[in-house]
Design an enzyme around this catalytic site. Structure first.
Site, mmCIF file in Angstrom:
data_model
loop_
_atom_site.group_PDB
_atom_site.id
_atom_site.type_symbol
_atom_site.label_atom_id
_atom_site.label_comp_id
_atom_site.label_asym_id
_atom_site.label_seq_id
_atom_site.Cartn_x
_atom_site.Cartn_y
_atom_site.Cartn_z
ATOM 1 N N PRO A 93 -3.418 -1.562 0.124
ATOM 2 C CA PRO A 93 -4.952 -0.834 -0.021
ATOM 3 C C PRO A 93 -5.392 -0.955 -1.435
ATOM 4 C CG PRO A 93 -3.226 0.606 0.165
ATOM 5 C CD PRO A 93 -2.538 -0.580 0.349
ATOM 6 N N CYS A 94 -5.764 -2.176 -1.928
ATOM 7 C CA CYS A 94 -6.378 -2.247 -3.221
ATOM 8 C C CYS A 94 -7.477 -1.798 -3.178
ATOM 9 C CB CYS A 94 -6.495 -3.661 -3.537
ATOM 10 S SG CYS A 94 -7.160 -4.912 -2.455
ATOM 11 N N HIS A 95 -8.191 -1.599 -2.049
ATOM 12 C CA HIS A 95 -9.592 -0.757 -1.895
ATOM 13 C C HIS A 95 -9.573 0.506 -2.392
ATOM 14 C CE1 HIS A 95 -7.797 -0.485 1.877
ATOM 15 N NE2 HIS A 95 -8.488 0.709 1.898
#
Length: 157
Positions: free
Chosen positions: A120-122
């Protein structure tokens, strides 16, 4: 290497992998028809992504095999520890990884994340709470964060 395309609310998504694990999940700007016959090696990833986008899944546990440097893999592993519905900053992530001066390197590794949504780089935002760079476009980052933190139902009474 097997591959499949699926439709998501954010566009077509390409998934690649083999019996060792999924190595690539990318959102695409161009539309692709979904794969009719999903290869066996990718079926679990496809099912879990569909559950995520329908709001029924918060974590992923299919076999993953992202390719990158040892540092990138260390950053991606740290990203997996950010809870669903929560965010962190590049600064906080750098501190967690043991080098506050590594913000740029952490941001670079974050941007090279090969497993869109799953790693989950977001969930990484600016220290001031701003939505900073996102390879898939800031509108997608905003959508994902809102998807993971829907507004609370307010009582009228």
């Amino acid at each position: 290497m097997q591959q499949a395309y699926i439709n998501t609310p954010l566009g077509s998504c390409l998934i690649e992998g083999d019996d060792i694990g999924v190595c690539k999940i990318w959102v695409l700007d161009e539309k692709h028809n979904p794969t009719v016959s999903i290869p066996a090696e990718l079926k679990e990833a496809v099912a879990q992504l569909e559950e995520y986008f329908s709001g029924k899944r918060k974590t992923f546990d299919f076999k993953m095999n992202p390719q990158g440097t040892e540092f990138q893999k260390k950053v991606w592993k740290a990203l997996l520890e950010i809870p669903y519905g929560k965010t962190t900053s590049y600064h906080e992530l750098s501190v967690k990884l043991g080098d506050v001066k590594a913000i740029r390197a952490v941001a670079s590794a974050n941007g090279k994340n090969p497993l869109w949504v799953v790693v989950p780089c977001h969930r990484v935002i600016g220290s001031d709470g701003s939505l900073t760079g996102y390879a898939g476009g800031l509108w997608r980052k905003k959508w994902l964060l809102e998807h993971e933190t829907p507004p609370a139902q307010q009582s009228l009474f």
